[in-house]
Structures are given as structure tokens and as C-alpha cells.
Design an enzyme around this catalytic site. Sequence first.
Site, short mmCIF file in Angstrom:
data_model
loop_
_atom_site.label_atom_id
_atom_site.label_comp_id
_atom_site.label_asym_id
_atom_site.label_seq_id
_atom_site.Cartn_x
_atom_site.Cartn_y
_atom_site.Cartn_z
N SER A 72 0.80 -1.23 0.00
CA SER A 72 0.00 0.00 0.00
C SER A 72 0.83 1.28 0.00
CB SER A 72 -0.96 0.01 1.19
OG SER A 72 -2.12 -0.69 0.84
N TYR A 114 -2.87 -2.20 -10.67
CA TYR A 114 -2.87 -2.08 -9.20
C TYR A 114 -1.95 -3.14 -8.57
CZ TYR A 114 -4.46 -2.51 -4.40
OH TYR A 114 -4.49 -2.61 -3.02
N TYR A 167 -4.36 3.07 7.53
CA TYR A 167 -5.66 2.38 7.51
C TYR A 167 -6.53 2.95 8.63
CZ TYR A 167 -2.33 -0.84 5.29
OH TYR A 167 -1.35 -1.39 4.54
N VAL A 201 1.30 -3.76 3.76
CA VAL A 201 1.25 -5.05 4.46
C VAL A 201 2.52 -5.89 4.30
CG1 VAL A 201 -1.27 -5.27 4.53
CG2 VAL A 201 -0.01 -6.14 2.55
N1 GLU Z 1 -1.64 -5.39 -2.31
C1 GLU Z 1 -2.31 -5.33 -1.04
C2 GLU Z 1 -3.78 -5.55 -1.21
O1 GLU Z 1 -4.35 -5.08 -2.16
C3 GLU Z 1 -2.04 -4.02 -0.42
C4 GLU Z 1 -2.60 -3.93 0.95
C5 GLU Z 1 -1.81 -3.10 1.86
O2 GLU Z 1 -0.59 -3.01 1.83
O3 GLU Z 1 -2.49 -2.49 2.68
O4 GLU Z 1 -4.42 -6.18 -0.41
#
Ligand code: GLU
Length: 312
Positions: free
Chosen positions: A67, A196, A248, A266
Amino acid sequence: MENGLDLQRILDKTAEDCRALTGDGKPASYIPELATVNPKLFSISAATLDGAVLSSGDTNARFSMQSMSKVISLAFALERFGHDDVFSKVGMEPCSEPFNSIMKLEMTSNHTPLNPFINSGSIVMAGLIAERLGESALEEVLGFASRMTGNKRGLEVNERVYRSESMTADRNRSLAYFMHSIGTLSFDVERSLDLYFRMCSIEVGTGDLAVMGATLANAGKSPATGEQITSLDNSYTVIGIMSVCGLYNESADFAVKVGVPAKSGVSGGIVCAVPGKMGLAVFSPPLDAGGNSVAGVKALSGLSRQMKLRGI
Ligand code: GLU
């Protein structure tokens, strides 16, 4: 402000004190490739506005942006398409739900995702970029990310992480198909998601991320190369959204504990932009329940206190 020697000592002490502070945290496993990481890795870097980059811990560790790439896609979209275009597609308000929530897909009154740092918002950003730039989208985003991080060799996608995420992305696919059905995501779902996933899989080290934070902290001008990479206004916009949406649904908790604009991922990384002062980045894979690096938050909280970085 500390001189280089003091700053190196502070980073070394932080690495020594914090690397084992992972509590009950575990590396993310919903993307299988992320679970294969050595959970004991710990790396921390600071990039000052005069161009120095100092690091400590497992400084060769490489990991995917996850993210943290949402900072890149937002900054890139702002530069290419402008503020009004971008914010007609996403909002800029904090979200009370987890980053990939589907139980309650929080939207603005215009049916746009609440902000560009939750998955729904970032998938919409990826769709916008993929739709407008077509075949050259990934290459252009990688070029922009390389400039933001001052990485001269050029950043690349970690193909194993990309494939692992793409093959297990039921949740993100659900979000994207739903958004497509209501017109929030106007571009082709699979092509939006593909960009993405690839952006989330861009591989970096904490040194790269610290320079990216320092570039934003320096009003969009790279301390590594002197290049103006984003406009002053766009750097303020990105930093503002990092301040309120960066961790978040633990963003307020982080603001209280650390008090600097940041974005987590994450993979276990956190990148910070301390306006007018420096960029910081930390990596430690075990995550708390909110998806943020346990040791990373502790390290940044100590650094912020020690160096009086608090500013939000
Ligand atoms: N690629 C991860 C997802 O889409 C990113 C999530 C994250 O790092 O918060 O779930």
C-alpha cells in the site's frame, strides 16, 4: 537537527532496541508470497533534505511496496491529470473500516471511494492511470517511482509477489467488479487490477522509501537529484492525506503515537514524510491486527519523540 553522526547513532540504537519488538505480530499471509519473508528482518533509513541517506539494520532487505505504492499512484495521478480530475474519482476523508473492507464499502456522497489510500480508492486510481496511458502506464509509473525514490538503477516489479497477489485477489476482484457495476470504476476491471497489483509489487528498500518521503517533505523536490518531481501543491495534498489516512483505520492511533504523515504497507514497511525535515522509512514484516508493522510503529514513535518530529 542532528548532524549525520548523531543521526546514524540514533538509527543504530533504534534498530538494536526495536528489531525484536514484534509482539504477537505475524507477516501478512493472505498474499502467500509475503508469508515467505524472514520475520526477523529489520531495516530503518532516514533521508535528510541535504541529500544524505543513512540506514541501519538489515539494510539490504528488499520488499514490495504494497500500500505504500498508493502514495506513488496518487502523486502520479495528481501530476498527470490534476487535482480536480483526481478528486472527482476519489474522496480524501479517513475511513473507519479495514483497508480491504467489503462489508461496508465506505463511499462519499458521490459514490466515490472515501480516499485514495484504501484499496477501493487505489484501484480507481489504477483504473484512471491505465485508461489514460494505455500500454505505457506501468512503464511511466515505474519511471515516476524511480525518480521519487532517487533510485538510479530503476525500480522493478517483483514478479513472484505480483503473481501471488493476482492469483489470490478474490477480495480486490470483488471490490473492483462491484465498483464497476455501479460506475465508480469506469475502466476495464482486469486491466485496472493488473496495474494495481503490479504497483503493489514494486520492490524497494528502506533507503528508497526514505528518499521518497524526503522528496514529499521537501515540497516535491528530490533531495537526491534536485529535480522538482511533484508540484508544491501536490506534495501538500499527498502529505495531507498521509496525515489522516496513512495507516488504515489505525491512522488516528498513529497520529497520537508518532505524529508524522506516513503510509504503511502489508509487507511491513512504513514511509514517513516529515515536512521541512526529512524522510524516514522502516521495515519489519510482523503486523498488528490493523495491518501495520508492530516494530515499525514502535521505532517511529521513539524516533519522533527523540528528534522532536511531531507535527500533526
Ligand atoms: N496489495 C495489497 C492488497 O491489495 C495491499 C494492501 C496493503 O498493503 O495495505 O491487499
